[in-house]
Scaffold this active site. Structure first.
Site, mmCIF file in Angstrom:
data_model
loop_
_atom_site.group_PDB
_atom_site.id
_atom_site.type_symbol
_atom_site.label_atom_id
_atom_site.label_comp_id
_atom_site.label_asym_id
_atom_site.label_seq_id
_atom_site.Cartn_x
_atom_site.Cartn_y
_atom_site.Cartn_z
ATOM 1 N N CYS A 1 -1.722 1.236 8.748
ATOM 2 C CA CYS A 1 -1.017 0.539 7.673
ATOM 3 C C CYS A 1 -1.424 -0.926 7.641
ATOM 4 O O CYS A 1 -1.600 -1.566 8.653
ATOM 5 C CB CYS A 1 0.496 0.708 7.793
ATOM 6 S SG CYS A 1 1.243 -0.105 9.195
ATOM 7 N N CYS B 1 4.854 -5.247 15.389
ATOM 8 C CA CYS B 1 4.188 -4.357 16.362
ATOM 9 C C CYS B 1 2.783 -4.895 16.671
ATOM 10 O O CYS B 1 2.051 -5.295 15.758
ATOM 11 C CB CYS B 1 4.085 -2.945 15.815
ATOM 12 S SG CYS B 1 5.690 -2.229 15.428
ATOM 13 N N GLU C 1 0.798 -1.233 0.000
ATOM 14 C CA GLU C 1 0.000 0.000 0.000
ATOM 15 C C GLU C 1 0.828 1.278 0.000
ATOM 16 O O GLU C 1 1.947 1.299 0.499
ATOM 17 C CB GLU C 1 -0.842 0.037 1.276
ATOM 18 C CG GLU C 1 -1.754 -1.126 1.425
ATOM 19 C CD GLU C 1 -2.502 -1.080 2.756
ATOM 20 O OE1 GLU C 1 -3.312 -1.977 2.973
ATOM 21 O OE2 GLU C 1 -2.268 -0.163 3.558
ATOM 22 N N CYS D 1 -0.387 -3.394 14.873
ATOM 23 C CA CYS D 1 -0.310 -3.205 13.421
ATOM 24 C C CYS D 1 -0.823 -4.412 12.651
ATOM 25 O O CYS D 1 -0.444 -5.544 12.918
ATOM 26 C CB CYS D 1 1.142 -2.923 13.052
ATOM 27 S SG CYS D 1 1.465 -2.970 11.297
ATOM 28 N N GLY E 1 6.140 -2.079 6.269
ATOM 29 C CA GLY E 1 7.532 -2.489 6.378
ATOM 30 C C GLY E 1 8.372 -1.554 7.226
ATOM 31 O O GLY E 1 7.961 -0.451 7.560
ATOM 32 N N GLU E 2 9.541 -2.041 7.581
ATOM 33 C CA GLU E 2 10.522 -1.246 8.335
ATOM 34 C C GLU E 2 11.592 -0.816 7.327
ATOM 35 O O GLU E 2 12.384 -1.651 6.866
ATOM 36 C CB GLU E 2 11.110 -2.112 9.467
ATOM 37 C CG GLU E 2 12.406 -1.612 10.082
ATOM 38 C CD GLU E 2 12.361 -0.174 10.566
ATOM 39 O OE1 GLU E 2 11.534 0.143 11.430
ATOM 40 O OE2 GLU E 2 13.170 0.649 10.065
ATOM 41 N N CYS F 1 6.130 -7.240 7.170
ATOM 42 C CA CYS F 1 7.131 -6.619 8.045
ATOM 43 C C CYS F 1 7.590 -7.630 9.091
ATOM 44 O O CYS F 1 6.813 -8.475 9.522
ATOM 45 C CB CYS F 1 6.498 -5.410 8.727
ATOM 46 S SG CYS F 1 7.663 -4.447 9.708
ATOM 47 N N CYS G 1 3.008 8.657 1.306
ATOM 48 C CA CYS G 1 3.519 7.696 2.275
ATOM 49 C C CYS G 1 3.771 6.384 1.537
ATOM 50 O O CYS G 1 2.850 5.825 0.941
ATOM 51 C CB CYS G 1 2.458 7.525 3.368
ATOM 52 S SG CYS G 1 2.806 6.218 4.507
ATOM 53 N N SER H 1 10.939 6.870 8.418
ATOM 54 C CA SER H 1 10.333 6.613 9.717
ATOM 55 C C SER H 1 10.678 5.191 10.148
ATOM 56 O O SER H 1 10.397 4.234 9.448
ATOM 57 C CB SER H 1 8.816 6.772 9.585
ATOM 58 O OG SER H 1 8.200 6.348 10.765
ATOM 59 N N ASN I 1 -6.141 4.404 16.031
ATOM 60 C CA ASN I 1 -7.414 4.083 15.372
ATOM 61 C C ASN I 1 -7.733 2.612 15.585
ATOM 62 O O ASN I 1 -7.034 1.758 15.043
ATOM 63 C CB ASN I 1 -7.316 4.326 13.856
ATOM 64 C CG ASN I 1 -7.524 5.784 13.507
ATOM 65 O OD1 ASN I 1 -8.226 6.501 14.207
ATOM 66 N ND2 ASN I 1 -6.898 6.225 12.439
ATOM 67 N N SER J 1 9.401 5.939 15.620
ATOM 68 C CA SER J 1 8.145 5.496 16.223
ATOM 69 C C SER J 1 8.448 5.115 17.664
ATOM 70 O O SER J 1 8.863 3.989 17.939
ATOM 71 C CB SER J 1 7.591 4.280 15.479
ATOM 72 O OG SER J 1 7.353 4.619 14.143
ATOM 73 N N LEU J 2 8.283 6.053 18.546
ATOM 74 C CA LEU J 2 8.650 5.822 19.947
ATOM 75 C C LEU J 2 7.537 5.043 20.665
ATOM 76 O O LEU J 2 7.757 3.974 21.214
ATOM 77 C CB LEU J 2 8.901 7.186 20.621
ATOM 78 C CG LEU J 2 9.481 7.149 22.019
ATOM 79 C CD1 LEU J 2 10.853 6.498 22.036
ATOM 80 C CD2 LEU J 2 9.577 8.567 22.591
ATOM 81 N N HIS J 3 6.363 5.614 20.659
ATOM 82 C CA HIS J 3 5.132 4.983 21.164
ATOM 83 C C HIS J 3 5.082 4.667 22.660
ATOM 84 O O HIS J 3 4.006 4.511 23.215
ATOM 85 C CB HIS J 3 4.776 3.720 20.371
ATOM 86 C CG HIS J 3 4.577 3.994 18.916
ATOM 87 N ND1 HIS J 3 4.135 5.206 18.441
ATOM 88 C CD2 HIS J 3 4.776 3.221 17.811
ATOM 89 C CE1 HIS J 3 4.082 5.170 17.132
ATOM 90 N NE2 HIS J 3 4.466 3.988 16.721
HETATM 91 S S1 SF4 Z 1 3.918 -0.592 12.529
HETATM 92 FE FE1 SF4 Z 1 5.436 -0.482 10.909
HETATM 93 S S2 SF4 Z 1 7.270 -1.421 11.840
HETATM 94 FE FE2 SF4 Z 1 5.535 -2.048 13.115
HETATM 95 S S3 SF4 Z 1 4.918 -4.034 12.255
HETATM 96 FE FE3 SF4 Z 1 3.662 -2.429 11.284
HETATM 97 S S4 SF4 Z 1 4.756 -1.990 9.388
HETATM 98 FE FE4 SF4 Z 1 6.209 -3.043 10.751
#
Ligand code: SF4
Length: 356
Positions: free
Chosen positions: A345, A125, A88, A128, A171-172, A121, A114, A203, A302, A226-228
């Site tokens: 995502c 996370c 995406e 995600c 993805g990272e 990935c 974006c 990012s 969200n 991405s601290l979170h």
């Molecule tokens: S938030 Fe980003 S880094 Fe974390 S699993 Fe999803 S795609 Fe990967």
């Protein structure tokens, strides 16, 4: 012979792959400035060369498999890759075009795209959807570049129109560092899309050793983290990879990263109701980021099916932001762009896969 993706090549690589080499600049111009959809259109190239290019290269590696438009103008794309895999990208319209009463353009629209860097990935996370599908493969540099090119074409955005890129899709990015670095250079080429590294933000979920590696390349890009969470236990729960790359290692790597003195490092903080939206967390954040020219971007979580986390109350979000601001940290609450479409995502892809 297997065809190669043309967009995978820097202009220098293309000039080595074809003869005569000066044609590389013309081809770049056709692809990126004239939005050619076939080699046949490249009329200032000799016929034999067009046929040769056709035999050796894939010009458009992406097909639009689906797209969803939000009422705020955000458009989310699902792209199909040459091997049938999907990923995406999102077009965000940060500012609308404005015209005066005579119809003269006063302000151009401002766009941010974006992009994804992988299918799936590895980071995993917990909030995600992309993570749920696991890792499939890295995108090539050309497959990263093509996302911007196709979105510009699809929206009739003039080639010379400036825009920003955020590597914040699936993805990272730092887990695909070589292709990322190549894409950054291809985007920046003056004969191509001419998107300066200053307009590109990588990012990352915080692979600290790779933040160092990217810094050493000195490409001139920005980074966002991405601290979170501000303590390791919670961060490991949200981002399991935090076990290997803890918060302090990330902060140390950020301090070593070559940052344009006029810019700030963006720290993304996904605010989750009753999990990390308290003042204790805000206090820790202030301590952690002291000494860094930082900007904190607070993002509303969200919710989506299958996940227990909840969206924070606006009053708690504002209280958190105000506390940071009162203590000298630049903090903003991110507008929820595309809230009525699949905004997190991986959500659009997930829906598509479910439908199969
Ligand atoms: S938030 Fe980003 S880094 Fe974390 S699993 Fe999803 S795609 Fe990967």
């Amino acid at each position: 012979m297997e065809k190669q993706i043309l967009l995978d090549l820097t202009k220098e690589e293309l000039s080595q792959a074809i003869k005569p080499s000066f044609r590389a600049k013309q081809i770049y111009n056709w692809v990126y400035a004239q939005y050619a959809n076939s080699f046949e259109e490249m009329q200032n190239l000799p016929k034999a060369m067009r046929a040769d290019l056709e035999e050796r290269f894939i010009l458009n590696p992406l097909k639009i498999a689906n797209k969803e438009e939000s009422s705020d103008g955000t458009i989310k794309y699902l792209f199909e890759l040459p091997d049938g895999k999907t990923m995406e990208s999102v077009l965000l319209r940060m500012k609308k075009e404005e015209r005066d009463i005579e119809g003269k353009l006063v302000h151009h629209a401002k766009y941010t795209i974006c992009v994804s860097t992988q299918v799936g990935c590895k980071v995993g996370c917990s909030f995600c959807l992309t993570a749920k599908g696991g890792f499939v493969r890295d995108l090539t540099a050309g497959e990263i570049v093509a996302q911007v090119l196709e979105i510009k074409k699809d929206n009739n955005i003039a080639p010379e129109r400036r825009m920003n890129i955020v590597y914040m899709g699936m993805g990272e990015p730092l887990d695909n560092l070589d292709n990322l670095a190549k894409a950054i250079k291809i985007f920046a080429d003056d004969d191509g899309l001419s998107i300066s590294p200053k307009r590109q933000t990588v990012s990352t979920s915080g692979l600290s050793t790779k933040i160092d590696a990217l810094g050493k390349m000195d490409l001139g890009v920005h980074i966002a983290i991405s601290l979170h969470a501000v303590d390791d236990d919670l961060r490991t729960e949200l981002i399991p990879m935090n076990k290997a790359y803890n918060i302090q290692s990330i902060i140390d790597a950020v301090k070593r990263f070559p940052i344009d003195t006029r810019k700030r490092v963006m720290f993304e903080y996904l605010v989750i109701k009753d999990v990390n939206d308290d003042i204790k967390s805000a206090k820790k954040m202030i301590k952690l980021l002291s000494g860094i020219k930082a900007k904190v971007n607070l993002i509303y979580f969200n919710p989506f099916p299958g996940v227990d986390y909840k969206r924070p109350e606006p009053k708690d979000m504002e209280r958190f932001a105000q506390y940071l601001i009162d203590h000298g940290l630049l903090a903003t609450i991110r507008e929820s762009k595309g809230i009525d479409i699949s905004a997190a995502c991986g959500q659009l892809r997930e829906k598509e896969l479910e439908a199969l």
